[in-house]
Motif scaffolding. Structure first.
Motif, PDB file in Angstrom:
ATOM      1  N   LYS A 199       0.837  -1.200   0.000  1.00  0.00           N
ATOM      2  CA  LYS A 199       0.000   0.000   0.000  1.00  0.00           C
ATOM      3  C   LYS A 199       0.866   1.242   0.000  1.00  0.00           C
ATOM      4  O   LYS A 199       1.250   1.710   1.079  1.00  0.00           O
ATOM      5  CB  LYS A 199      -0.932  -0.018   1.221  1.00  0.00           C
ATOM      6  CG  LYS A 199      -1.917  -1.182   1.236  1.00  0.00           C
ATOM      7  CD  LYS A 199      -2.730  -1.189   2.508  1.00  0.00           C
ATOM      8  CE  LYS A 199      -3.686  -2.376   2.549  1.00  0.00           C
ATOM      9  NZ  LYS A 199      -4.453  -2.426   3.816  1.00  0.00           N
ATOM     10  N   PRO A 200       1.176   1.830  -1.143  1.00  0.00           N
ATOM     11  CA  PRO A 200       0.883   1.373  -2.507  1.00  0.00           C
ATOM     12  C   PRO A 200       2.028   0.569  -3.136  1.00  0.00           C
ATOM     13  O   PRO A 200       1.878   0.052  -4.218  1.00  0.00           O
ATOM     14  CB  PRO A 200       0.700   2.691  -3.256  1.00  0.00           C
ATOM     15  CG  PRO A 200       1.667   3.619  -2.600  1.00  0.00           C
ATOM     16  CD  PRO A 200       1.696   3.218  -1.146  1.00  0.00           C
ATOM     17  N   PHE A 201       3.181   0.474  -2.435  1.00  0.00           N
ATOM     18  CA  PHE A 201       4.322  -0.265  -2.976  1.00  0.00           C
ATOM     19  C   PHE A 201       4.513  -1.549  -2.177  1.00  0.00           C
ATOM     20  O   PHE A 201       4.200  -1.614  -0.994  1.00  0.00           O
ATOM     21  CB  PHE A 201       5.594   0.586  -2.914  1.00  0.00           C
ATOM     22  CG  PHE A 201       5.490   1.874  -3.691  1.00  0.00           C
ATOM     23  CD1 PHE A 201       5.671   1.884  -5.062  1.00  0.00           C
ATOM     24  CD2 PHE A 201       5.170   3.063  -3.049  1.00  0.00           C
ATOM     25  CE1 PHE A 201       5.556   3.069  -5.779  1.00  0.00           C
ATOM     26  CE2 PHE A 201       5.056   4.245  -3.758  1.00  0.00           C
ATOM     27  CZ  PHE A 201       5.241   4.258  -5.128  1.00  0.00           C
ATOM     28  N   HIS A 202       5.047  -2.586  -2.849  1.00  0.00           N
ATOM     29  CA  HIS A 202       5.217  -3.841  -2.121  1.00  0.00           C
ATOM     30  C   HIS A 202       6.663  -4.149  -1.757  1.00  0.00           C
ATOM     31  O   HIS A 202       6.912  -5.023  -0.932  1.00  0.00           O
ATOM     32  CB  HIS A 202       4.574  -5.020  -2.839  1.00  0.00           C
ATOM     33  CG  HIS A 202       5.020  -5.226  -4.255  1.00  0.00           C
ATOM     34  ND1 HIS A 202       6.254  -5.717  -4.579  1.00  0.00           N
ATOM     35  CD2 HIS A 202       4.365  -5.021  -5.428  1.00  0.00           C
ATOM     36  CE1 HIS A 202       6.351  -5.804  -5.904  1.00  0.00           C
ATOM     37  NE2 HIS A 202       5.237  -5.391  -6.435  1.00  0.00           N
ATOM     38  N   HIS A 203       7.643  -3.452  -2.351  1.00  0.00           N
ATOM     39  CA  HIS A 203       8.997  -3.584  -1.813  1.00  0.00           C
ATOM     40  C   HIS A 203       9.871  -2.422  -2.252  1.00  0.00           C
ATOM     41  O   HIS A 203       9.554  -1.703  -3.203  1.00  0.00           O
ATOM     42  CB  HIS A 203       9.636  -4.929  -2.172  1.00  0.00           C
ATOM     43  CG  HIS A 203      10.120  -5.074  -3.582  1.00  0.00           C
ATOM     44  ND1 HIS A 203       9.387  -5.637  -4.585  1.00  0.00           N
ATOM     45  CD2 HIS A 203      11.314  -4.737  -4.146  1.00  0.00           C
ATOM     46  CE1 HIS A 203      10.073  -5.642  -5.706  1.00  0.00           C
ATOM     47  NE2 HIS A 203      11.245  -5.101  -5.467  1.00  0.00           N
ATOM     48  N   LEU A 204      10.961  -2.259  -1.505  1.00  0.00           N
ATOM     49  CA  LEU A 204      11.929  -1.182  -1.747  1.00  0.00           C
ATOM     50  C   LEU A 204      13.320  -1.780  -1.699  1.00  0.00           C
ATOM     51  O   LEU A 204      13.624  -2.610  -0.843  1.00  0.00           O
ATOM     52  CB  LEU A 204      11.775  -0.090  -0.687  1.00  0.00           C
ATOM     53  CG  LEU A 204      12.801   1.053  -0.623  1.00  0.00           C
ATOM     54  CD1 LEU A 204      12.146   2.308  -0.036  1.00  0.00           C
ATOM     55  CD2 LEU A 204      14.031   0.700   0.239  1.00  0.00           C
TER      56      LEU A 204
END
Length: 445
Positions: A324-329
Motif C-alpha cells: 500500500k501502494p508499494f510492495h517492496h523497496l
C-alpha cells in the motif's frame, strides 16, 4: 545482386540457430559453444525478454538456492567487479513502523527452519506455532500436502492452515508479491508452497540473500556477448522478424528479411511467448496443445519508481511492505556519494495516479521508511512501467508453461516464462538455458 542462400544438406546436428539474443539466448549459446557446437544467434531490437531479465533491469537479489545464477555469475566474474555483492537480511516493514528481519538459523537439518520460524517476530506466537505444527506434521509424514493445491489460491491455503488475516497481510502477502509477482488471492497455492519449500525448508544457506550490484546488462549480457564474440560465435542483426519454415519433420529453415536462408540441426526460440506466437503458423495452435496453451498465458505489470539521492554511502537493503501502494523497496549504493532507491508497486495498487502522483507517493514512502534520507537530496526521479514483469501464476496456470522440448522435433524453447519450477526470473531464464543445452548435448552442461 541475388540474395545469398546458405544451405547445409543435411544440417549438422552440431549446428544450432538461436532466435533471440537476450539472457536466455546468450546463456544457451554460451553453454553450447563451450561444448563444441556451432552456434548462430539472430538479434532483433523489439525482442525484449521481459520478466525482469531486460538489459536495464537490476541484477536480481538472489537466494542461496539460486544455484544456476550463482554458477553463471562466478564463471563470468573474471574482468567484472563483483566486490560490491553483499549478503543482506530479508526485512519486513510492518504497518506499525517496526522492521523485522527473517534470519535463517545456522543449524543442521530440520532444526534450522524450526528455530528460524520460532525466532521470526513478524508473525504472532499463535501464527508461528500453527505454521510450525503444520510443517512439522508434513516433515514427519503425519500429514501430506492436499492434492488440490493447484486448484486453490495461496490465500485459501494459508487460511486453511490457521494463518491469521494480520499474518497474511503483513508477511505472506508481501513475500508472495516479491517472490512471484502475484498477489495472494490470485496466486496458486501449489506454486507458493513449492517456492517457500525450496527457499526456506532445506539448507540454511538456501534462504541466504545476496545483493548483486549492477544491471542485467553489466553482469550477464555484456560478459556473455564478449565471450561469444571473442570466440567468433556468429550474431546476425535483423531489421525485421524472420520467417520460420516448417516441414514434415520439424523446422526446415529460417528465411531472413534479405532472402538469406539458414539451416541448422537444432533451433531454439529464446523469445517471450508473445513473440514466439507471432512466428508460428496458425495450424500449430490447433494441432498442438503445447502451443495453444501459450495463448492463455497472461503477463502482469509493475510500476517502478527510481530515486537517485546524493548522500553518504549506505549498505544495500531490501524491505518488503504490505503493498500500500508499494510492495517492496531496494536501496543500492552507487559510488561513495550516491544511492539509488527503487520502489515497486502494481498497476492495481497505483491505479488512478498520474506519473507525478506516483513519484510523490514514492518519495513519501521513502522518507517514512528511510528517515535518514532527505528528499531535498534527490537528484533524479524516474518511473518505469513494465507490462511483462511476471506471469499470472493463478490456479491452473502451471500447466500452461511449456517444457523446453517442443512437439516439433528440432525446436526447443528457452526463457524465464517456461516450465522450470521457478517463478519467471533470472534463475528461471538460466535454468531453461541449461536444460536446452542438456537436451541437445545429451549430457549435463
Amino acid at each position: 545482386m541475388a540474395p545469398l542462400t546458405i544451405l547445409v544438406t543435411p544440417p549438422s546436428s552440431q549446428t544450432v540457430l538461436i532466435v533471440g539474443a537476450g539472457l536466455a539466448g546468450l546463456a544457451t549459446a554460451y553453454q553450447l559453444h563451450q561444448q563444441g557446437y556451432q552456434v548462430t544467434l539472430l538479434e532483433y531490437a523489439d525482442w525484449l525478454d521481459g520478466f525482469r531479465t531486460d538489459a536495464s533491469d537490476p541484477t536480481a537479489i538472489t537466494f542461496g538456492c539460486h544455484h544456476e545464477s550463482k554458477r553463471v555469475l562466478q564463471e563470468l566474474a573474471q574482468g567484472t567487479d563483483s566486490r560490491s555483492d553483499q549478503t543482506i537480511p530479508l526485512e519486513f516493514r510492518l504497518p506499525t513502523g517496526q522492521t523485522v528481519p527473517y534470519q535463517s538459523a545456522r543449524l543442521p537439518g530440520a532444526l534450522q527452519w524450526m528455530m528460524s520460524v520460532f525466532n521470526f517476530h513478524g508473525l504472532s506466537w499463535q501464527d508461528r506455532w500453527r505454521l510450525f505444527s503444520h510443517v512439522e506434521q508434513i516433515w514427519e509424514q503425519a500429514e501430506t500436502l492436499p492434492a488440490d493445491l493447484e486448484n486453490r489460491t495461496a490465500d485459501e491455503w494459508l487460511t486453511a492452515i490457521g494463518q491469521s488475516a494480520e499474518a497474511r497481510e503483513r508477511i505472506w502477502s508481501p513475500l508472495a508479491q516479491w517472490l512471484t509477482g502475484n498477489a495472494l488471492p490470485r496466486l496458486s497455492a501449489a506454486t507458493f508452497v513449492h517456492t517457500l519449500s525450496t527457499v526456506f525448508l532445506r539448507d540454511a544457506s538456501d534462504s541466504r540473500l545476496t545483493y548483486r550490484s549492477g544491471t542485467i546488462d553489466q553482469r550477464f549480457l555484456i560478459p556473455l556477448k564478449e565471450i561469444l564474440h571473442r570466440n567468433h560465435v556468429r550474431f546476425i542483426p535483423l531489421a525485421q522478424p524472420p520467417h520460420i519454415r516448417f516441414g514434415q519433420d520439424g523446422i526446415q529453415d529460417i528465411r531472413l528479411p534479405n532472402g538469406t536462408t539458414l539451416q541448422a540441426g537444432w533451433y531454439i526460440s529464446a523469445l517471450s511467448y508473445r513473440y514466439l506466437l507471432r512466428l508460428l503458423p496458425e495450424r500449430f495452435l490447433t494441432r498442438y496443445a503445447y502451443f495453444a496453451h501459450l495463448t492463455e498465458l497472461q503477463s502482469l505489470g509493475e510500476i517502478v519508481v527510481q530515486l537517485t539521492i546524493h548522500t553518504t554511502s549506505q549498505p544495500p537493503r531490501l524491505l518488503l511492505f504490505n503493498g500500500k501502494p508499494f510492495h517492496h523497496l531496494t536501496r543500492s549504493p552507487v559510488g561513495a556519494q550516491e544511492l539509488v532507491v527503487r520502489l515497486t508497486g502494481t498497476e492495481i495498487s497505483l491505479m488512478g495516479l498520474d506519473e507525478e502522483q506516483v513519484i510523490n507517493a514514492a518519495q513519501v514512502k521513502t522518507a517514512t521508511v528511510l528517515c535518514d534520507l532527505s528528499m531535498s537530496d534527490v537528484t533524479s526521479r524516474q518511473v518505469f512501467r513494465d507490462d511483462h514483469a511476471t506471469l499470472l501464476l493463478a490456479p491452473g496456470a502451471a500447466r500452461l508453461r511449456p517444457l523446453q522440448q517442443s512437439p516439433v522435433r528440432n525446436l526447443l524453447v528457452a526463457g524465464a516464462w517456461t516450465d522450470t519450477n521457478w517463478p519467471p526470473n533470472v534463475e528461471s531464464a538460466l535454468v531453461s538455458a541449461r536444460r536446452c543445452s542438456e537436451i541437445i548435448t545429451g549430457r549435463p552442461s
